[in-house]
Each structure stands twice: as C-alpha cells, then as structure tokens.
Design an enzyme around this catalytic site. Structure first.
Site, PDB file in Angstrom:
ATOM      1  N   HIS A 199      65.045 -20.793 -79.980  1.00 32.82           N
ATOM      2  CA  HIS A 199      64.992 -19.384 -79.599  1.00 32.82           C
ATOM      3  C   HIS A 199      64.099 -18.616 -80.565  1.00 32.82           C
ATOM      4  O   HIS A 199      63.745 -19.125 -81.632  1.00 32.82           O
ATOM      5  CB  HIS A 199      66.404 -18.773 -79.592  1.00 32.82           C
ATOM      6  CG  HIS A 199      67.132 -18.938 -80.891  1.00 32.82           C
ATOM      7  ND1 HIS A 199      67.983 -19.986 -81.139  1.00 32.82           N
ATOM      8  CD2 HIS A 199      67.116 -18.200 -82.036  1.00 32.82           C
ATOM      9  CE1 HIS A 199      68.471 -19.883 -82.364  1.00 32.82           C
ATOM     10  NE2 HIS A 199      67.954 -18.806 -82.930  1.00 32.82           N
TER      11      HIS A 199
ATOM     12  N   ARG B 262      63.332 -29.434 -91.101  1.00 33.16           N
ATOM     13  CA  ARG B 262      64.734 -29.337 -90.682  1.00 33.16           C
ATOM     14  C   ARG B 262      64.739 -28.424 -89.470  1.00 33.16           C
ATOM     15  O   ARG B 262      64.203 -27.318 -89.509  1.00 33.16           O
ATOM     16  CB  ARG B 262      65.587 -28.771 -91.812  1.00 33.16           C
ATOM     17  CG  ARG B 262      67.090 -28.670 -91.470  1.00 33.16           C
ATOM     18  CD  ARG B 262      67.438 -27.331 -90.888  1.00 33.16           C
ATOM     19  NE  ARG B 262      68.868 -27.136 -90.703  1.00 33.16           N
ATOM     20  CZ  ARG B 262      69.390 -26.085 -90.091  1.00 33.16           C
ATOM     21  NH1 ARG B 262      68.619 -25.130 -89.595  1.00 33.16           N
ATOM     22  NH2 ARG B 262      70.696 -25.961 -89.970  1.00 33.16           N
TER      23      ARG B 262
ATOM     24  N   ASP C 237      66.562 -26.272 -86.565  1.00 33.64           N
ATOM     25  CA  ASP C 237      67.776 -25.523 -86.266  1.00 33.64           C
ATOM     26  C   ASP C 237      68.158 -25.654 -84.790  1.00 33.64           C
ATOM     27  O   ASP C 237      67.289 -25.735 -83.918  1.00 33.64           O
ATOM     28  CB  ASP C 237      67.549 -24.048 -86.620  1.00 33.64           C
ATOM     29  CG  ASP C 237      68.822 -23.237 -86.631  1.00 33.64           C
ATOM     30  OD1 ASP C 237      69.693 -23.530 -87.466  1.00 33.64           O
ATOM     31  OD2 ASP C 237      68.939 -22.314 -85.813  1.00 33.64           O
TER      32      ASP C 237
ATOM     33  N   GLU D  92      69.546 -30.288 -86.805  1.00 36.08           N
ATOM     34  CA  GLU D  92      70.875 -29.704 -86.974  1.00 36.08           C
ATOM     35  C   GLU D  92      71.704 -30.052 -85.733  1.00 36.08           C
ATOM     36  O   GLU D  92      71.604 -29.402 -84.690  1.00 36.08           O
ATOM     37  CB  GLU D  92      70.812 -28.179 -87.133  1.00 36.08           C
ATOM     38  CG  GLU D  92      72.190 -27.583 -87.414  1.00 36.08           C
ATOM     39  CD  GLU D  92      72.304 -26.111 -87.060  1.00 36.08           C
ATOM     40  OE1 GLU D  92      73.252 -25.470 -87.533  1.00 36.08           O
ATOM     41  OE2 GLU D  92      71.440 -25.594 -86.316  1.00 36.08           O
TER      42      GLU D  92
ATOM     43  N   HIS E 272      74.409 -22.832 -95.788  1.00 36.57           N
ATOM     44  CA  HIS E 272      74.380 -21.412 -95.438  1.00 36.57           C
ATOM     45  C   HIS E 272      75.234 -21.093 -94.217  1.00 36.57           C
ATOM     46  O   HIS E 272      75.477 -19.923 -93.912  1.00 36.57           O
ATOM     47  CB  HIS E 272      72.930 -20.976 -95.174  1.00 36.57           C
ATOM     48  CG  HIS E 272      72.317 -21.629 -93.976  1.00 36.57           C
ATOM     49  ND1 HIS E 272      72.033 -22.978 -93.922  1.00 36.57           N
ATOM     50  CD2 HIS E 272      71.954 -21.118 -92.767  1.00 36.57           C
ATOM     51  CE1 HIS E 272      71.510 -23.268 -92.744  1.00 36.57           C
ATOM     52  NE2 HIS E 272      71.457 -22.166 -92.021  1.00 36.57           N
ATOM     53  N   ASP E 273      75.692 -22.132 -93.500  1.00 28.61           N
ATOM     54  CA  ASP E 273      76.507 -21.941 -92.294  1.00 28.61           C
ATOM     55  C   ASP E 273      77.994 -22.204 -92.518  1.00 28.61           C
ATOM     56  O   ASP E 273      78.771 -22.138 -91.560  1.00 28.61           O
ATOM     57  CB  ASP E 273      76.012 -22.873 -91.181  1.00 28.61           C
ATOM     58  CG  ASP E 273      74.726 -22.371 -90.534  1.00 28.61           C
ATOM     59  OD1 ASP E 273      74.549 -21.147 -90.448  1.00 28.61           O
ATOM     60  OD2 ASP E 273      73.910 -23.208 -90.107  1.00 28.61           O
TER      61      ASP E 273
ATOM     62  N   ASP F  70      79.841 -17.017 -93.753  1.00 28.79           N
ATOM     63  CA  ASP F  70      78.670 -16.154 -93.634  1.00 28.79           C
ATOM     64  C   ASP F  70      79.108 -14.695 -93.379  1.00 28.79           C
ATOM     65  O   ASP F  70      79.943 -14.450 -92.521  1.00 28.79           O
ATOM     66  CB  ASP F  70      77.841 -16.685 -92.465  1.00 28.79           C
ATOM     67  CG  ASP F  70      76.609 -15.871 -92.181  1.00 28.79           C
ATOM     68  OD1 ASP F  70      76.151 -15.162 -93.068  1.00 28.79           O
ATOM     69  OD2 ASP F  70      76.105 -15.971 -91.042  1.00 28.79           O
TER      70      ASP F  70
ATOM     71  N   ARG G 109      76.138 -16.596 -98.971  1.00 29.16           N
ATOM     72  CA  ARG G 109      74.714 -16.418 -99.258  1.00 29.16           C
ATOM     73  C   ARG G 109      74.511 -15.439-100.417  1.00 29.16           C
ATOM     74  O   ARG G 109      73.618 -14.592-100.390  1.00 29.16           O
ATOM     75  CB  ARG G 109      73.986 -15.938 -98.002  1.00 29.16           C
ATOM     76  CG  ARG G 109      74.164 -16.895 -96.825  1.00 29.16           C
ATOM     77  CD  ARG G 109      73.638 -16.347 -95.524  1.00 29.16           C
ATOM     78  NE  ARG G 109      73.887 -17.284 -94.424  1.00 29.16           N
ATOM     79  CZ  ARG G 109      73.529 -17.081 -93.152  1.00 29.16           C
ATOM     80  NH1 ARG G 109      72.891 -15.954 -92.834  1.00 29.16           N
ATOM     81  NH2 ARG G 109      73.802 -17.970 -92.222  1.00 29.16           N
TER      82      ARG G 109
END
Length: 594
Positions: A262, A341, A343, A372, A438-439, A483, A487
């Site tokens: 996206h 990487r 996403d 991912e 980060h997730d 999140d 972060r």
C-alpha cells in the site's frame, strides 16, 4: 503402530535439495509411538547386476525382485506436542533418488511408500516409492551465505540519534523530552547513525535493518509518498550514500524496509485518481470498488487493515509492477544496499515477489530478501521469493517461556522443534529471528523489567540457528509497551544505560563470532529437560566442536550431568562430571577436545 499419524510427502519441507549434492528427508510419526526409522532408497534406474535381463517395464508379478536398494538409519530430530520428527541427509551418486521408510514399533515393522503401507519392502518396481526425480542445481535454495553469520540491529530512524539538527522538521520535539506518540517526531537521521558507528561496531553488529527511510508524512514512514526519494528529515542522498559507505567499511550490511502492499493516500498516483476518477491513468493501480472514491464511513477501495489513508496497490498491474521493481533495483544498484525487508509481504501476490526476487538478484546476486509474514510461510520460502521471514512464531515461544514464564520447558521445546521442522534447513540457517520489534512490546517490558530474564532471552536468541535481530536499545535496557511506546528515543547517556546488560549482550555476540558452531551447527537437541525446574540443555554439534548451552528458567539451582570435560566460554571455568546453574541464568560450555 499408529499408521495414520505417519506422514511424508515428496514436497518441501519434507524433502528438498539442501545443496547440489545433498537431499534432506524428514518423516513425522505419532509422538512416542515409533522406536526407529530406516530409509529405504536407491537409484530408480539401478538393478541388481545379475538380473540385467529383467530391465524392462512389462512387469510380471511372478518375476524375481530386482530393484537395487540400500538402507540407512534416520535420526530422531525431536518432538512437538503431538509428533516425533525423523531426519536423514543422503547424497545420491546420480542426483536422483527413490525412497521409502521402514518404520519400527516394538518388535514389528512396516514399510511406508508413496502408494501406502506394505509388510515387506516392495522391490519389483521403484514406482512404489517417493521420488526426487533430479537434483537440478538451479532449484537449490540460494540464500546468501553471509547472512547466517550476521547479527542485525533494527533501527527506527526517527528514534536512534539526531546527528544533524539542520534537517529537523519544524515540529521536531527535543530528544526524549516526551513519550513517543503516533504523530510526534524527534529528529533521528542518517548522520546520527554515522556518529554512532563505533558504538555499533563495539557491540558486534554486522547488519542494520532500517525501518522505512523514504519520504512519507508519518514518523514510521510506512505510508510512502515516493519510493525513490529519501525523507528530507533523515538527510540528503549524499549523507545516505556516505552512511552506506562507512557502514560497509566497518563490516556492517544494510537492509532497507519497503511496503509495496500500500501507499499513502497522499501518494501522487492516488491523488490523481481522486482528481480524475476512473479516467485517471492510475485508476487501475488500486483496487477500487466504485467511483467516485469515498473514504468514509467505509472506504470503497481496498486498504491496509482498515486504514483509509493507506490504499492497497494492485501489484498484478503491469505499470505498478514496473514501478515497484524499479524501486527494488534502484537502491541496490545505485546505493549498494544489501537487501530488503518487505512489509505486509503476505498480502502481496506470489507472482510479484517472484519477479521482485529476479530483479533484485540481478542487481546483486548476494542480496538478502526478508518478508514480514506472521504465520506459516512455506509458500514464500521455496527459493523463488524470500530468503527468510520475520520469525514471529518463534518470537512468542521465546517470550512466553523466558520473559513471562507462562509456558513450560516442554512447551518451549515443542515450539522450537515444530518451527525448525516447518522450514528447510537452508531457510532455518538464514531465518530473521527476533524477540521484539517496532510492532511489538519491548522484550524487557514483556519480562516485567527482569534483567536476568532478559539475559536468558538474549542467550537463547544469540545461540539459535539463523540470523538474530536486536531491536535498538534492547541492549541497554530500553523498555516500552505496544506501539507507539515501543518506539522511544535511544538513550545515549551512559549513566542511564544498563552497562551490565550491554556488556553481557556484547559478550554473547563476540562468542557467536568466535564460535560459529554456536549458531550454525546443524543440530539443536534438547537434553535433560525438566518442567519442574524449568530447565534444559541444548546440544549443538558442528564439525569443529560440540557446545552445551544450559538454561535454568526457574528460581532454584539446577544440576546438569556431564559426560565429557567442558570449559565455560563466559568465564573459563572447567567442569567434568556436573555443573550447577543458578536460578534464572545460563551457561555456554564447550566440550574439550581430546
């Protein structure tokens, strides 16, 4: 014998070519049911020498048996909650093989073939058997060899270090003065990475995985505006190029992050569709149900999750493919990055990823590609798409045992064995292993701030098969919930860092480099597992050495029996018949060579 639970299929990961000479074969059976398994195998065109006259395909059932076979013992490769796994490596002389299994239960045995079960080995025809028709070299999984020796460090660019205040956004918040939020920016940039290369090198890092660096309105940059332009708040192309050069000069590879599933609703292509509707040249770049486009109350176009500001790309469209494949090549060719990487990779079509791999590997045959994917990812790991995925299935197993103490040693072993047997060994050797990102919440936060549990977690990660990933700040005790709390800004004041944790992780990375067998040995065998004391021993055996990694996740001392003299790689202490491991701690022992 529970024949219904014995399973094999002539497909990966049950059989595959490990390298140009070697075939790996696996079999599953009901847990605790089978005593041993023998592989029955042979060349499909090789017959007993004295029966040359029988070499025809018009078989008479009364003829003598003639297909030439051999047998070899398979190795018990561990158990999960319901199944045992068996393994063998075979090197067929002519790069082809037919094979079946003699399965032993008690004093009885039966033969398992592709056509079913038999009391005796059927030798009148090789067609009964499973097959690897030919080991074509081009079909061998070809992940870059350098990855298995790489220790990654994940950097969320806005939060690692602000090295150049002149590129800060007008709304930049002073470093670390407030909690991270979905919409604040702290000024982290490429110069900040350059300024701390010595720190990364001292830690032992040999690869950096950067979250997206392309221009985007958010602080996370997963809502891309232009894949061919760096976000100006991170620095210029010149600074980026210099950062890549210096990282490479210091033995550190670079993995960039991109989301091709996206884009931002503000992306020029989507804005054109908003302006011109179905007449837009980009109308088919997206998955639009009807015109005019509406984003509320429910978007009438496909999006990531339910985020109306992230319209999903139609990666099957030729123009979209050309656009994104150009991106994949560009940063590899023009700036020398070492891989990608990807996403939300599991939501993009397989055909696109096959073309993406071809394009990226044409630009750099040694490029590393990670997807991912949070679930079983076998469909992406057949050698034509990704080299690895983010191993989140294993992440949760690590965390629920070592960090939260919610599961048992047996449950952990089951998860590990199942994970290792769900992919080929080629994939396991380069798998992208992590305990947080980060997730997810920070690992130390999942461990409720318990630093000893954090150390055990890192001991398990850094001695496991694959390519480990450390999320920036984990090594100095950074905490954070889900999140955006995960972060936070990196803490650079040594007085606010946990020096003991940093020294421990640095030592583990150093040992991993000194002793490649700690991570690259083919075996990962659980021994002396005890649920009551939450403890076990991992045996890792390579051609050079044998290692014993001892874990005590309980609160009381645990005594482990030893059959050989060993030396503790952390402190040099020698042990002979036994060793005691204190509560919530571990050891790395190497068996002494005679």
């Amino acid at each position: 014998m529970n024949k219904a639970a014995v399973f094999h299929r002539a497909l990966s990961p049950y059989v595959y070519t490990y390298d140009r000479d070697t075939v790996h074969i696996r079999l599953m059976s009901a847990k605790g049911d089978v005593n041993r398994v023998e592989l029955i195998y042979g060349d499909p065109y090789e017959w007993d020498a004295e029966k040359e006259e029988d070499r025809d395909w018009n078989f008479d059932p009364d003829k003598e048996k003639f297909w030439k076979t051999a047998t070899a013992e398979m190795t018990f490769a561990g158990s999960d909650a319901t199944h045992d796994f068996w393994f063998i490596a075979i090197q067929p002389k002519k790069k082809r093989i037919r094979y079946g299994f003699r399965v032993h239960v008690g004093g009885e045995s039966a033969v398992y073939t592709e056509r079913g079960w038999y009391d005796e080995v059927p030798l009148d025809h090789p067609g009964y058997y499973f097959a690897v028709p030919y080991m074509n070299a081009v079909d061998v999984f070809d992940a870059p060899a350098w990855v298995k020796d790489t220790v990654w460090y994940q950097i969320f660019p806005d939060r690692f270090a602000n090295g150049d205040v002149t590129n800060d956004r007008p709304d930049t918040t002073p470093w670390g003065t407030e909690a991270p939020a979905f919409d604040n920016h702290f000024g982290g940039d490429f110069q900040g990475v350059i300024d701390h290369i010595d720190y990364l090198k001292a830690l032992g890092i040999t690869g950096i995985y950067f979250c997206p660096v392309f221009v985007a309105p958010s602080n996370h940059k997963y809502d891309t505006l232009d894949y061919l332009r760096l976000d100006p708040s991170f620095g210029t192309e010149e600074t980026f190029r210099e950062m890549v050069r210096l990282l490479h000069q210091n033995g550190i590879r670079i993995l960039l992050d991109a989301v091709f599933n996206h884009v931002s609703v503000e992306h020029p292509a989507f804005q054109d569709v908003l302006s011109h509707g179905k007449e837009s040249q980009y109308a088919n770049w997206f998955m639009i149900d009807s015109f005019p486009i509406q984003s509320t109350p429910v978007p009438n176009y496909e999006v990531f999750a339910f985020e109306s500001n992230m319209p999903k790309l139609n990666t099957a469209h030729p123009d979209v493919k050309d656009y994104l494949l150009k991106v994949g090549r560009y940063w590899v060719e023009e700036f020398g990055v070492d891989g990608w990487r990807l996403d939300v990779a599991s939501e993009v079509d397989h055909a696109f990823w096959r073309e993406f791999r071809r394009e990226v590997r044409a630009a750099n045959p040694e490029a590393y590609i990670v997807g991912e994917c949070w679930t079983d990812s076998q469909g992406w790991l057949l050698g034509d798409q990704f080299d690895a995925v983010m191993n989140y299935g294993l992440t949760e197993a690590f965390l629920t045992f070592f960090a939260t103490n919610e599961s048992t040693a047996s449950a952990f072993s089951h998860a590990v064995v199942r994970n290792l047997n769900s992919n080929t060994m080629n994939v396991n050797e380069v798998m992208f292993n992590l305990v947080d990102s980060h997730d997810t919440p920070r690992a130390l936060t999942r461990a409720d701030g318990n630093l000893e549990r954090m150390k055990l977690l890192m001991l398990s990660l850094l001695t496991f098969t694959g390519s480990p990933v450390i999320y920036y700040g984990d090594e100095i005790g950074l905490t954070g919930g889900q999140d955006p709390d995960n972060r936070k800004c990196m803490v650079w004041d040594p007085a606010e860092q946990d020096a003991d944790l940093l020294a421990y992780i640095t030592r583990l990375i150093d040992l991993r480099k000194q002793h490649p067998g700690l991570a690259n040995a083919s075996g990962y065998q659980f021994e002396q597992l005890n649920d009551a004391s939450a403890s076990f021993l991992i045996r890792r055996q390579s051609d050079e050495a044998t290692y014993l990694i001892l874990f005590n996740n309980g609160s009381e001392d645990v005594h482990f029996d030893l059959t050989d003299p060993t030396v503790d790689l952390m402190d040099g202490q020698r042990y002979t018949e036994s060793v005691t491991v204190g509560g919530v701690s571990g050891k790395i022992l190497q068996i002494e060579q005679e």
